[in-house]
Write a protein that holds these residues in place. Structure first.
Motif, short mmCIF file in Angstrom:
data_model
loop_
_atom_site.label_atom_id
_atom_site.label_comp_id
_atom_site.label_asym_id
_atom_site.label_seq_id
_atom_site.Cartn_x
_atom_site.Cartn_y
_atom_site.Cartn_z
N VAL A 46 0.19 7.49 -3.90
CA VAL A 46 1.25 6.81 -3.66
C VAL A 46 1.43 5.38 -3.44
CG1 VAL A 46 3.64 6.55 -1.99
CG2 VAL A 46 2.93 9.14 -3.26
N SER A 47 0.65 5.65 -2.59
CA SER A 47 -0.10 4.23 -1.90
C SER A 47 0.08 2.74 -2.40
CB SER A 47 -0.40 3.89 -0.25
OG SER A 47 -1.82 4.05 -0.92
N ILE A 48 -1.55 3.43 -3.88
CA ILE A 48 -1.33 2.43 -4.88
C ILE A 48 -0.62 2.03 -5.90
CG2 ILE A 48 -2.58 4.15 -5.94
CD1 ILE A 48 -4.14 0.57 -5.29
N THR A 49 -0.20 3.52 -5.76
CA THR A 49 1.04 3.12 -6.98
C THR A 49 2.25 2.03 -6.40
OG1 THR A 49 1.14 5.24 -7.99
CG2 THR A 49 2.95 3.88 -8.42
N SER A 55 6.42 10.33 2.09
CA SER A 55 5.69 9.90 2.03
C SER A 55 5.05 10.76 0.57
CB SER A 55 4.03 9.20 1.83
OG SER A 55 4.52 8.74 3.16
N LEU A 56 5.47 11.90 0.94
CA LEU A 56 5.01 12.97 -0.65
C LEU A 56 6.41 12.77 -1.84
CD1 LEU A 56 3.29 15.75 1.34
CD2 LEU A 56 2.38 14.08 -1.10
N HIS A 77 -12.88 3.86 4.84
CA HIS A 77 -11.04 4.38 4.84
C HIS A 77 -10.40 3.80 3.54
CE1 HIS A 77 -11.79 -0.18 5.19
NE2 HIS A 77 -10.70 -0.06 6.32
N SER A 78 -8.84 4.09 4.05
CA SER A 78 -7.60 3.80 2.94
C SER A 78 -6.90 3.61 3.70
CB SER A 78 -7.11 5.39 2.38
OG SER A 78 -8.11 5.85 1.73
N PRO A 79 -6.65 1.63 4.01
CA PRO A 79 -5.28 0.53 4.90
C PRO A 79 -4.50 1.15 4.88
CG PRO A 79 -6.77 -0.31 3.94
CD PRO A 79 -7.49 0.75 3.82
N VAL A 80 -3.68 0.94 3.00
CA VAL A 80 -2.67 1.08 3.13
C VAL A 80 -2.22 2.49 2.62
CG1 VAL A 80 -0.97 0.18 0.74
CG2 VAL A 80 -2.82 -1.20 0.92
N ALA A 81 -2.32 3.72 2.90
CA ALA A 81 -1.89 5.29 2.83
C ALA A 81 -2.07 5.00 3.90
CB ALA A 81 -3.16 5.55 2.06
N SER A 82 -2.99 4.71 5.05
CA SER A 82 -2.43 4.69 6.39
C SER A 82 -1.11 4.33 6.88
CB SER A 82 -3.80 4.45 7.14
OG SER A 82 -3.67 5.23 8.43
N TYR A 83 -1.03 3.24 6.32
CA TYR A 83 0.41 2.33 7.31
C TYR A 83 1.77 3.46 5.94
CZ TYR A 83 3.22 -1.36 6.51
OH TYR A 83 5.30 -1.99 7.15
N LEU A 84 1.22 3.47 5.48
CA LEU A 84 2.42 4.56 4.23
C LEU A 84 2.54 5.88 5.51
CD1 LEU A 84 4.11 4.92 1.70
CD2 LEU A 84 2.36 6.56 0.84
N ALA A 114 -7.63 17.92 0.16
CA ALA A 114 -8.48 16.99 -1.36
C ALA A 114 -7.04 16.28 -2.12
CB ALA A 114 -9.18 17.71 -1.65
N ARG A 115 -6.51 18.02 -2.23
CA ARG A 115 -4.91 17.08 -3.32
C ARG A 115 -3.77 15.98 -1.84
NH1 ARG A 115 -4.25 23.78 -3.74
NH2 ARG A 115 -5.66 23.70 -5.93
N LEU A 116 -3.80 17.37 -0.22
CA LEU A 116 -2.54 15.68 0.36
C LEU A 116 -3.50 14.43 0.69
CD1 LEU A 116 -0.48 15.71 2.23
CD2 LEU A 116 -1.87 16.79 3.75
N TYR A 117 -4.57 14.47 1.36
CA TYR A 117 -5.54 12.78 0.39
C TYR A 117 -5.99 12.14 -0.61
CZ TYR A 117 -9.15 9.33 0.98
OH TYR A 117 -10.05 8.90 1.27
N LEU A 118 -5.28 12.64 -2.21
CA LEU A 118 -5.59 12.25 -2.99
C LEU A 118 -4.02 11.50 -3.04
CD1 LEU A 118 -8.01 14.12 -5.22
CD2 LEU A 118 -7.40 11.33 -5.14
#
Length: 452
Positions: A312-315, A402-403, A386-393, A303-307
């Motif tokens: 980062v992607s939403i930022t 990314s981290l 799903h999280s397309p922007v985070a997946s693209y990142l 969950a921590r890695l996922y969040l």
């Protein structure tokens, strides 16, 4: 589901439990108590702490555990934006609102015995400011249970129910002297037993604490979900309870969504399994307790890695959207979020394909990348699965790179780094891909508008 179904189920559980506990199971008050419980648990902001939850917490438990489960989340001030009006009549005589919060300050006309009993069990005192993060909800829920069940169940049984509700105050580590919360609660129950002549022997006191441990462990049982997706499903149901703007699916802002993720990541970021699940005496067994701790550790790490990747992607999206203003809705960028109507213009459809996408380096990364790409296992009313922007990142930069952006993102949140500087420190090709998708969404929306 129809609230009447829940009311009928709650009434039936109350009747059965009260009968088993030697109480007045024929009391007509039980029907109104069931109605009170379900009305309070179906408020507009409730998405996790719902009737389903209280039935799950009581499932398979003793009669005391069943009744405690029905009452344990009745008051939830930070979710309900206060205390439900139907509950206030029972607890208002015992508390006073100040600029610091609710204070235990009973009116002279309020019956004092019930208050003294519950204060002893919680270790609270008159004049104490109640914290929503340190027992406010559980204290008032327990007090309410004792008040409404008076005359239906004996004082000693009401005390056992209140004890089990106290046990559900979550995420408490040991005291400096090494005592855990269950040991402390046992001492308080024995004191209450003496002060209020409850008639419980030492074995009954111990058994009550073990019942409380079982209720508390079922209350947060999702932390030990067999699959991380199930844990994240529950996490995603919790988010809108304290981020009410997210209920308006197609109007909440990019910044508002980022803040909700930021709060959840901050909470889970420091939580340790030992503060989640309880063990006292032989409840549960060493093997079961260790199994829960192991699953909790795995789920928290995923969950921590996922969040953090989603954060980062939403930022990055927030930084790009600031050129349009600070109150840009997320749906205006992403396309329509979950709802009744399909919307053909979706941000993810215009993200570039990655020629050589990053490959997961371990099992944890595999799980997280699958969750980002495929999605959580259950739908959410306020977010896509799903999280397309985070997946693209992640496909573009990889998880380690990314981290590395997380520190810059935190500086951006604190106002120490501008949006322009954040984007300048990010891979330009990846940022250009996001910018391109955003432009395409707006261009196609403009084209649709011209043809109307």
């Amino acid at each position: 589901m129809d609230p009447q179904h829940y009311i009928s189920k709650c009434h039936a559980e109350l009747q059965s439990a009260v009968a088993a506990l030697g109480g007045d199971s024929a009391s007509p008050r039980l029907a109104s108590i069931a109605d009170l419980i379900i009305q309070s648990m179906t408020g507009p902001w409730r998405s996790f702490h719902t009737p389903e939850h209280i039935f799950e917490v009581g499932a398979g438990g003793t009669p005391v555990e069943v009744v405690a489960a029905l009452f344990h989340d009745l008051v939830y001030a930070q979710v309900d934006s206060g205390i439900h009006v139907n509950l206030a009549r029972y607890v208002a005589p015992y508390v006073r609102e100040t600029d610091k919060g609710l204070v235990i300050d009973p009116m002279e006309s309020a019956p004092a015995d019930d208050l003294e009993l519950v204060m002893t069990l919680f270790g609270f005192a008159r004049g104490q400011v109640l914290s929503p993060f340190a027992g406010l909800n559980e204290f008032l829920s327990a007090l309410l249970a004792v008040r409404v069940l008076e005359g239906i169940l004996s004082k000693s049984v009401c005390a056992q129910i209140a004890t089990c509700i106290e046990a559900t105050v979550p995420f408490r580590g040991p005291q400096p002297d090494g005592r855990n919360c269950s040991q402390i609660l046992l001492e308080r129950l024995k004191q209450a037993n003496q002060d209020h002549a409850l008639g419980l022997d030492d074995a009954a006191c111990l058994d009550t604490i073990l019942m409380g441990v079982r209720v508390a462990n079922r209350d947060i049982g999702n932390f030990a979900s067999e699959h991380p997706s199930e844990f994240l499903n529950n996490t995603w149901n919790l988010i809108p309870e304290t981020n009410h703007d997210l209920v308006s699916t197609n109007t909440y802002t990019v910044k508002g969504y980022r803040i909700s993720l930021q709060k959840m990541e901050g909470f889970l970021g420091f939580l340790q399994p030992a503060a989640v699940f309880r063990q006292f005496a032989d409840e549960p067994s060493n093997e079961e307790h260790q199994r829960r701790l192991d699953l909790t550790l795995r789920n928290l790490e995923v969950a921590r890695l996922y969040l953090r990747l989603k954060l980062v992607s939403i930022t990055l999206l927030e930084s790009l959207s600031l050129s349009l203003g600070e109150e840009v809705s997320l749906s205006s960028i992403m396309g329509k979020l979950p709802g009744k109507m399909d919307f053909p213009i979706q941000f993810e459809n215009y993200l570039p394909q990655i020629a050589k996408p990053y490959q997961a380096q371990n099992r944890q990364e595999e799980i997280v990348m699958d969750l980002l790409e495929t999605g959580r296992s259950a739908e959410s009313v306020h977010d896509t699965r799903h999280s397309p922007v985070a997946s693209y990142l992640v496909k573009s930069l990889g998880i380690p790179a990314s981290l590395q952006l997380l520190d810059q993102a935190r500086s951006f949140f604190a106002g120490k780094l501008s949006a322009e500087d954040l984007l300048a420190q990010t891979d330009p090709q990846m940022v250009q891909g996001l910018r391109h998708a955003m432009v395409e969404v707006f261009a196609r929306r403009a084209e649709m508008f011209r043809t109307v």
